[in-house]
Design a protein around this motif. Structure first.
Motif: not given
Length: 469
Positions: A157-186
């Motif tokens: 956790k980090i402390e900041t005075d402003e609200d941060l952008p965040f990613v909502p959770f999806g339901d991985s049980n509903n993910a389908k083989i062959g479905e397009w996905v993005l990997a985001v990182g560094n």
């Protein structure tokens, strides 16, 4: 003058003749462009007519919205640790042990506007200082909230005075083989990198260890060192996995990368936030995946599912109508064909939750409700121990009525072998079971020192002071 007019008239007449001839040829050619229906040839293979109702064109898939939603919510994590350095002759003569600062990097995903970030345990392991850099280049000191070595998931956790952008959770049980996905990182410290691929498989187990069966999402989106802890999102920008591992002989991407499903990660994070540790449940069976060979040995018609070879005593399965020889084919409507899929689904549940198992028994399909029971082995990162409630036999060996068995030490404490010890007291509190230790730790703050009393199988009592992470 007459000669010029005559020549001009001849040119115009020639043009008319040429134009008429060209039109005639075109009409004749057009009449030859007839599309004929080829004769229908019966295929020796079964063919299913396909009606495409969605957009099947690769060019029609728009990744920009998902990328824009995600890239600002994925952070760069820097882990500074102090490691022992090689000794020089000067160090030997001086009798000193040299240390040096080591720096590791990875990724993390902001999951709440107030600064909670999910990442991998191996990204923050043994950290002395954690730093998080956002996509806008602002840096913050991060606090470790909880880490689970088994699942390789950690919460900071980090402390900041402003609200941060965040990613909502999806339901991985509903993910389908062959479905397009993005990997985001560094990867390789290249911040804010987005790669695309599809889900190649689900329920992958890389280790095949009976005590720690994992269930990964496999994707062909390019993931490299530094992507660990980053986001795997669908085209709606929903988090469906935490990028964790690559399968490679070189250590870099060659087409296979793996992510912890979001449902598993979310359960662990919720436990950290509510309890400070991971509550682990179990179905209470030992079994094996069915296939074409062993299904004949078991006298079964089905070749998919989990064959129940043994039911664990005092578990939820033991208290249900489940029997040895049954075949589990689904849990709560989620198809189960591999033990890794069963294990992965159970890890999304808490002790006390009820799952509905679809079971084949004597070639008949029946439904059996099973209550998830507590897995008595719990990893507690705060004191770097894996603990388990004592069995009746162990109480006799240690000559006690209550206590908690140390099954393994982790982190910095892993250099000590404490597998022959039980914990009998923490500070002034007697310890009867794991709940007692967890109750004490709820009120403990980082850097607080605990007095832990232990007893070994020889009846010797030892005490040591431990500073909480």
């Amino acid at each position: 003058m007459k000669t010029i007019i005559k020549s001009l008239g001849m040119a115009i007449l020639g043009g008319i003749v040429a134009l008429g001839g060209y039109q005639l040829v075109q009409n004749e050619d057009s009449s030859n462009h007839i599309i004929t229906q080829p004769a229908v040839v019966e295929s020796p293979l079964p063919v299913t007519p396909v009606s495409y109702t969605g957009n099947t064109s690769i060019a029609g898939v728009d990744f920009t919205e998902a990328a824009e939603k995600t890239v600002h919510s994925v952070v760069h994590v820097i882990n500074k640790t102090v490691a022992r350095a090689p000794m020089s002759m000067a160090d030997v003569w001086a009798g000193r042990t040299p240390y040096r600062e080591a720096i590791g990097t990875g990724s993390g995903v902001i999951i709440t506007p107030d600064g909670y970030i999910i990442t991998n345990n191996h990204v923050i392991k043994n950290s002395n200082h954690l730093q998080v850099t956002l996509n806008n280049n602002q840096s913050y000191k991060a606090e470790l909230i909880g880490a689970d070595e088994e699942s390789d998931i950690a919460l900071i956790k980090i402390e900041t005075d402003e609200d941060l952008p965040f990613v909502p959770f999806g339901d991985s049980n509903n993910a389908k083989i062959g479905e397009w996905v993005l990997a985001v990182g560094n990867p390789f410290n290249l911040t804010s990198t987005v790669t695309a691929g599809i889900i190649s498989a689900k329920g992958r187990d890389l280790e095949s260890r009976d005590q720690n069966i994992q269930s990964f999402i496999q994707t062909d989106a390019a993931v490299n060192p530094g992507n660990s802890g980053g986001a795997l999102v669908n085209t709606r920008g929903e988090l469906i996995g935490i990028n964790t591992a690559i399968k490679s002989q070189t250590g870099s991407y060659i087409g296979y990368s793996f992510a912890v499903p979001s449902n598993n990660a979310r359960k662990i994070i919720e436990d950290f936030m509510e309890f400070g540790f991971v509550q682990k449940g179990m179905l209470g069976i030992r079994g094996t995946d069915l296939n074409g060979t062993n299904s004949k040995e078991f006298g079964l018609n089905s070749t998919e599912g989990i064959y129940v070879a043994e039911i664990v005593e005092d578990s939820g399965a033991a208290k249900s109508d489940l029997r040895k020889g049954d075949v589990i084919t689904s849990l709560d409507g989620v198809k189960i064909s591999k033990f890794s899929e069963l294990s992965g689904y159970i890890k999304t549940k808490n002790p006390g939750d009820i799952v509905n198992a679809e079971v084949i028994r004597k070639n008949n399909l029946i439904n059996i409700p099973i209550t998830i029971s507590r897995n008595n082995t719990v990893t507690i990162p705060q004191i770097e121990m894996e603990l388990r409630n004592l069995t009746s036999e162990e109480k006799k060996v240690f000559n006690v009525k209550e206590g908690v068995k140390i099954t393994k030490t982790i982190g910095k404490l892993s250099r000590y072998n404490l597998s022959d010890y039980i914990v009998t007291k923490v500070n002034d509190t007697d310890v009867a079971d794991i709940d007692d230790i967890q109750a004490v730790l709820r009120d403990v703050v980082p850097n607080e020192t605990l007095l832990i009393q232990m007893k070994n199988s020889r009846g010797e009592i030892e005490r040591f002071r431990y500073t909480v992470n």
